[in-house]
Design a protein around this motif. Structure first.
Motif, PDB file in Angstrom:
ATOM      1  N   GLN A 235      38.829  51.742  52.684  1.00 17.66           N
ATOM      2  CA  GLN A 235      39.831  51.698  51.621  1.00 17.66           C
ATOM      3  C   GLN A 235      40.889  52.769  51.872  1.00 17.66           C
ATOM      4  OE1 GLN A 235      38.369  53.101  47.855  1.00 17.66           O
ATOM      5  NE2 GLN A 235      39.893  51.979  46.672  1.00 17.66           N
ATOM      6  N   ASP A 236      42.116  52.373  52.075  1.00 11.57           N
ATOM      7  CA  ASP A 236      43.228  53.304  52.222  1.00 11.57           C
ATOM      8  C   ASP A 236      43.898  53.511  50.868  1.00 11.57           C
ATOM      9  OD1 ASP A 236      44.394  52.283  55.536  1.00 11.57           O
ATOM     10  OD2 ASP A 236      42.824  53.682  54.925  1.00 11.57           O
ATOM     11  N   THR A 237      44.126  54.746  50.524  1.00 12.52           N
ATOM     12  CA  THR A 237      44.724  55.087  49.246  1.00 12.52           C
ATOM     13  C   THR A 237      45.461  56.403  49.402  1.00 12.52           C
ATOM     14  OG1 THR A 237      44.255  55.370  46.874  1.00 12.52           O
ATOM     15  CG2 THR A 237      42.637  56.274  48.422  1.00 12.52           C
ATOM     16  N   ALA A 238      46.004  56.922  48.319  1.00 12.47           N
ATOM     17  CA  ALA A 238      46.621  58.245  48.322  1.00 12.47           C
ATOM     18  C   ALA A 238      46.455  58.848  46.945  1.00 12.47           C
ATOM     19  CB  ALA A 238      48.097  58.169  48.703  1.00 12.47           C
ATOM     20  N   TRP A 239      46.058  60.090  46.906  1.00 12.47           N
ATOM     21  CA  TRP A 239      45.977  60.843  45.660  1.00 12.47           C
ATOM     22  C   TRP A 239      47.107  61.858  45.660  1.00 12.47           C
ATOM     23  CZ3 TRP A 239      39.998  62.057  45.834  1.00 12.47           C
ATOM     24  CH2 TRP A 239      39.292  60.859  45.607  1.00 12.47           C
ATOM     25  N   ILE A 240      47.437  62.361  44.488  1.00 13.51           N
ATOM     26  CA  ILE A 240      48.509  63.354  44.399  1.00 13.51           C
ATOM     27  C   ILE A 240      47.997  64.581  43.666  1.00 13.51           C
ATOM     28  CG2 ILE A 240      49.466  62.321  42.286  1.00 13.51           C
ATOM     29  CD1 ILE A 240      52.240  63.241  43.271  1.00 13.51           C
ATOM     30  N   ASP A 241      48.278  65.729  44.230  1.00 15.66           N
ATOM     31  CA  ASP A 241      47.992  66.990  43.576  1.00 15.66           C
ATOM     32  C   ASP A 241      49.231  67.332  42.744  1.00 15.66           C
ATOM     33  OD1 ASP A 241      47.527  69.549  42.781  1.00 15.66           O
ATOM     34  OD2 ASP A 241      47.136  70.361  44.772  1.00 15.66           O
ATOM     35  N   THR A 242      49.121  67.186  41.431  1.00 15.05           N
ATOM     36  CA  THR A 242      50.296  67.340  40.578  1.00 15.05           C
ATOM     37  C   THR A 242      50.825  68.771  40.577  1.00 15.05           C
ATOM     38  OG1 THR A 242      48.829  67.645  38.683  1.00 15.05           O
ATOM     39  CG2 THR A 242      49.672  65.419  39.088  1.00 15.05           C
ATOM     40  N   ALA A 243      49.953  69.750  40.750  1.00 12.84           N
ATOM     41  CA  ALA A 243      50.397  71.141  40.737  1.00 12.84           C
ATOM     42  C   ALA A 243      51.344  71.426  41.899  1.00 12.84           C
ATOM     43  CB  ALA A 243      49.196  72.084  40.793  1.00 12.84           C
ATOM     44  N   ARG A 244      51.068  70.805  43.040  1.00 13.56           N
ATOM     45  CA  ARG A 244      51.911  71.030  44.218  1.00 13.56           C
ATOM     46  C   ARG A 244      52.882  69.876  44.474  1.00 13.56           C
ATOM     47  NH1 ARG A 244      48.273  71.649  49.127  1.00 13.56           N
ATOM     48  NH2 ARG A 244      47.041  70.046  48.054  1.00 13.56           N
ATOM     49  N   ARG A 245      52.777  68.821  43.672  1.00  8.89           N
ATOM     50  CA  ARG A 245      53.588  67.614  43.868  1.00  8.89           C
ATOM     51  C   ARG A 245      53.432  67.123  45.302  1.00  8.89           C
ATOM     52  NH1 ARG A 245      59.267  69.112  40.667  1.00  8.89           N
ATOM     53  NH2 ARG A 245      58.292  69.536  38.650  1.00  8.89           N
ATOM     54  N   ARG A 246      52.206  66.994  45.708  1.00 10.95           N
ATOM     55  CA  ARG A 246      51.898  66.707  47.110  1.00 10.95           C
ATOM     56  C   ARG A 246      50.974  65.507  47.211  1.00 10.95           C
ATOM     57  NH1 ARG A 246      51.361  69.566  52.181  1.00 10.95           N
ATOM     58  NH2 ARG A 246      49.372  69.154  53.244  1.00 10.95           N
ATOM     59  N   ASP A 247      51.386  64.529  47.987  1.00  5.96           N
ATOM     60  CA  ASP A 247      50.535  63.380  48.277  1.00  5.96           C
ATOM     61  C   ASP A 247      49.457  63.766  49.274  1.00  5.96           C
ATOM     62  OD1 ASP A 247      51.796  61.615  46.618  1.00  5.96           O
ATOM     63  OD2 ASP A 247      52.996  60.657  48.175  1.00  5.96           O
ATOM     64  N   ILE A 248      48.275  63.209  49.077  1.00  4.14           N
ATOM     65  CA  ILE A 248      47.180  63.375  50.024  1.00  4.14           C
ATOM     66  C   ILE A 248      46.686  61.977  50.405  1.00  4.14           C
ATOM     67  CG2 ILE A 248      44.933  64.427  50.485  1.00  4.14           C
ATOM     68  CD1 ILE A 248      45.482  66.342  48.138  1.00  4.14           C
ATOM     69  N   PRO A 249      47.190  61.404  51.498  1.00  4.55           N
ATOM     70  CA  PRO A 249      46.677  60.101  51.944  1.00  4.55           C
ATOM     71  C   PRO A 249      45.197  60.221  52.312  1.00  4.55           C
ATOM     72  CG  PRO A 249      48.766  60.618  53.008  1.00  4.55           C
ATOM     73  CD  PRO A 249      48.301  61.878  52.346  1.00  4.55           C
ATOM     74  N   LEU A 250      44.449  59.178  51.985  1.00  2.00           N
ATOM     75  CA  LEU A 250      43.007  59.166  52.244  1.00  2.00           C
ATOM     76  C   LEU A 250      42.604  57.834  52.854  1.00  2.00           C
ATOM     77  CD1 LEU A 250      41.546  60.556  48.890  1.00  2.00           C
ATOM     78  CD2 LEU A 250      41.608  61.767  51.067  1.00  2.00           C
ATOM     79  N   ARG A 251      41.604  57.891  53.690  1.00  2.00           N
ATOM     80  CA  ARG A 251      40.870  56.696  54.105  1.00  2.00           C
ATOM     81  C   ARG A 251      39.428  56.889  53.663  1.00  2.00           C
ATOM     82  NH1 ARG A 251      41.840  53.651  59.639  1.00  2.00           N
ATOM     83  NH2 ARG A 251      43.484  52.866  58.261  1.00  2.00           N
ATOM     84  N   LEU A 252      38.985  56.024  52.762  1.00  3.56           N
ATOM     85  CA  LEU A 252      37.634  56.111  52.220  1.00  3.56           C
ATOM     86  C   LEU A 252      36.756  55.042  52.856  1.00  3.56           C
ATOM     87  CD1 LEU A 252      38.546  56.530  48.446  1.00  3.56           C
ATOM     88  CD2 LEU A 252      37.805  58.329  50.010  1.00  3.56           C
ATOM     89  N   ARG A 253      35.578  55.450  53.262  1.00  2.00           N
ATOM     90  CA  ARG A 253      34.583  54.522  53.803  1.00  2.00           C
ATOM     91  C   ARG A 253      33.394  54.477  52.850  1.00  2.00           C
ATOM     92  NH1 ARG A 253      35.613  53.461  59.357  1.00  2.00           N
ATOM     93  NH2 ARG A 253      37.236  54.832  60.204  1.00  2.00           N
ATOM     94  N   TRP A 254      33.117  53.271  52.343  1.00  2.00           N
ATOM     95  CA  TRP A 254      32.036  53.084  51.375  1.00  2.00           C
ATOM     96  C   TRP A 254      30.874  52.369  52.045  1.00  2.00           C
ATOM     97  CZ3 TRP A 254      32.452  55.462  46.808  1.00  2.00           C
ATOM     98  CH2 TRP A 254      33.722  55.833  46.366  1.00  2.00           C
TER      99      TRP A 254
END
Length: 331
Positions: free
Chosen positions: A36-55
């Protein structure tokens, strides 16, 4: 740091919103291991963190492994290890770190990439790790499907090259800079192509504060791509600085720096800092098989308390493909 928010989830491809899933109105089915490819954001830094999740395909609860790529990499990095760990029953989250990732290499070439290996980017990477752990905690607290079944008491952190430096910082390596970069949530660590920093601190002072299990992985041709050294010996010195009883070292003869990136599609053969020796290319599949098996045993022993996995690690010289020059050192 404020809690990061979920964003651009691949559930949208199925017409489902993250809110639907968090509310329990939809429970995704897992018939097989899922990427699963997704992206989370750290609101404090206004920074995207792309992720690849394997379940994993197996039922939970699942331990959680975080993976940090090297300079110029991305969330696609470490796919060899990620797939193996997922098949062994671990959720694997591959992080992508803006500022030291593929975009830097694409935009500015090797020169920009080398410049990105700095203290500022290390701090950003450590903050990314913390943000992802914060988000995982929030998702579990909110009862999100899948995340309800993730064991946040069994978290491991791994990385290659600059990702290994990130791993060491989170584990508790001392740096000649103010502040503590460690995070207490990961319980065990695995560093692929680690290295002692250019600090004037003695090895034991640099690494003596790492009080959780730590495994270093390197090899005879694992030199510095930028030319500071040609062999893996400086990288193996990390083991010497770690506290006895909590440490491990895997040394593979003929393995080079790109061996330990764990990228199936990144078998560089050209000129420049990423050129490879013939023996490293020839033995890569064997080396990958050894690293995936022995690292999985490490996680099972150190995160799950699997005594049988510990015994298997001690029997490493009996592994297929093992040579007289390879070694596995525990303790």
């Amino acid at each position: 740091m404020s809690t990061p928010l979920s964003r651009r989830d691949t559930l949208a491809l199925c017409g489902l919103s993250t809110l639907d899933v968090l509310a329990g109105r939809v429970r995704p089915a897992l018939a097989a291991a899922e990427l699963q490819d997704t992206a989370w954001i750290d609101t404090a830094r206004r920074r995207d963190i792309p992720l690849r999740l394997r379940w994993p395909a197996t039922p939970g609860p699942w331990p959680l492994l975080l993976y940090s790529h090297g300079l110029g990499g991305g969330r696609e990095g470490g796919d060899v290890w990620g797939q193996a760990w997922c098949e062994a029953g671990f959720v694997v989250a591959h992080l992508q770190h803006a500022g030291s990732d593929t975009e830097v290499l694409r935009a500015g070439g090797i020169g920009s990439l080398r410049a990105a290996g700095n203290a500022q980017q290390l701090l950003a990477r450590v903050a990314d790790v913390r943000a992802v752990l914060d988000q995982a905690t929030r998702l579990q607290r909110d009862g999100a499907p899948r995340w309800r079944d993730v064991r946040l008491d069994a978290v491991g952190l791994s990385g290659h090259s600059f990702g290994a430096l990130t791993t060491r910082a989170v584990a508790g390596q001392r740096h000649p800079m103010p502040g503590d970069l460690s995070d207490l949530r990961p319980r065990a660590f695995l560093a692929l192509s680690p290295s002692s920093s250019r600090s004037r601190l003695p090895l034991q002072e640099q690494f003596g504060g790492i009080t959780r299990p730590f495994m270093a992985v390197t090899g005879s041709l694992d030199g510095d791509p930028f030319g500071s050294y040609d062999t893996g010996e400086p990288r193996a010195q990390v083991y010497d600085g770690l506290p006895p009883g909590l440490r491990a070292l895997l040394w593979l003869d003929g393995a080079d720096h790109m061996t330990f990136s764990g990228n199936r599609q990144q078998r560089v053969r050209g000129r420049g800092p990423l050129q490879r020796a013939a023996v490293a290319q020839q033995r890569e599949d064997t080396h990958h098989a050894l690293v995936t098996r022995l690292s999985t045993l490490w996680w099972r022993w150190r995160l799950l308390g699997d005594a049988a996995a510990h015994v298997e690690l001690q029997r490493a010289p009996a592994e297929p493909g093992w040579t007289a020059q390879d070694r596995m050192t525990l303790g």
